[in-house]
Motif scaffolding. Structure first.
Motif, short mmCIF file in Angstrom:
data_model
loop_
_atom_site.label_atom_id
_atom_site.label_comp_id
_atom_site.label_asym_id
_atom_site.label_seq_id
_atom_site.Cartn_x
_atom_site.Cartn_y
_atom_site.Cartn_z
N SER A 1 0.85 -1.19 0.00
CA SER A 1 0.00 0.00 0.00
C SER A 1 0.88 1.23 0.00
N THR B 1 0.71 5.66 0.31
CA THR B 1 -0.10 6.79 0.75
C THR B 1 0.43 8.05 0.09
N THR B 2 -0.47 8.81 -0.52
CA THR B 2 -0.10 10.03 -1.22
C THR B 2 -0.07 11.22 -0.27
N GLN C 1 -3.23 12.08 1.34
CA GLN C 1 -3.68 11.04 2.25
C GLN C 1 -4.55 9.96 1.59
N HIS C 2 -4.48 9.84 0.29
CA HIS C 2 -5.15 8.75 -0.41
C HIS C 2 -4.28 7.50 -0.29
N THR C 3 -4.89 6.37 0.00
CA THR C 3 -4.18 5.10 0.07
C THR C 3 -4.52 4.30 -1.17
N ASP D 1 -0.12 9.98 -7.15
CA ASP D 1 0.05 8.54 -7.02
C ASP D 1 1.44 8.10 -7.47
N GLU E 1 8.19 5.64 -2.27
CA GLU E 1 8.31 4.26 -1.80
C GLU E 1 9.70 3.69 -2.07
#
Length: 158
Positions: free
Chosen positions: A6, A8-9, A12-14, A97, A104
């Protein structure tokens, strides 16, 4: 070879992603941006092949903002269904995204972005608007013409 993770942007979008790591010390990392078919077997295979060559590869599921875990094949009906998602893409959110993908993997070394079709256009935009990318590769990015006046911040191959 890879695993689902997962991300997270910054808004706060996962979202989901597929990540593949090399067996040894990474040479760097690649963010792989999907076609309209989602993070399907083809995109996962691209990540796995990049990992086999020594790169950490992550493919953010950029359609997760409007349809979770979308994957499609290539039959005429599947292609027609996948195309319905194109109009739902918010390019500024898609870049968030991609940035989450960059964040990451950036600790392993230089980061590149590679994308196919929709993802090819997104890879070009990432090269023009995002920081932290050393190179980008855009395969058949049909929307690039809309952004052709934007100047890449890194080398881009199309």
């Amino acid at each position: 070879m890879g695993k689902h993770v997962s991300l997270t942007t910054t808004d706060q979008h996962t979202l989901g992603a597929y990540r593949a790591d090399p067996a040894g010390k990474p040479k760097g990392a690649m963010v792989v941006v999907q076609e309209i078919f989602g993070v399907n077997s083809h995109i996962r295979n691209v990540c796995d092949r990049l990992a086999a060559e020594g790169y950490v590869a992550v493919a953010p599921a950029v359609f997760d903002r409007f349809v979770r875990d979308f994957q499609s094949g290539y039959t005429p009906d599947e292609v027609a269904h996948a195309r319905t998602h194109i109009a739902k893409v918010d390019w500024s959110k898609l870049l968030l995204d991609i940035q989450a993908g960059i964040d990451e993997v950036k600790s392993v070394g230089p980061v590149g972005v590679i994308g196919f079709c929709l993802g090819g256009s997104a890879a070009f935009l990432a090269a023009t608007r995002l920081d932290g990318i050393k190179a980008a590769v855009a395969y058949y990015g049909g929307q690039i013409v809309k952004y052709a006046d934007e100047k890449p911040k890194c080398p881009v191959q199309m």
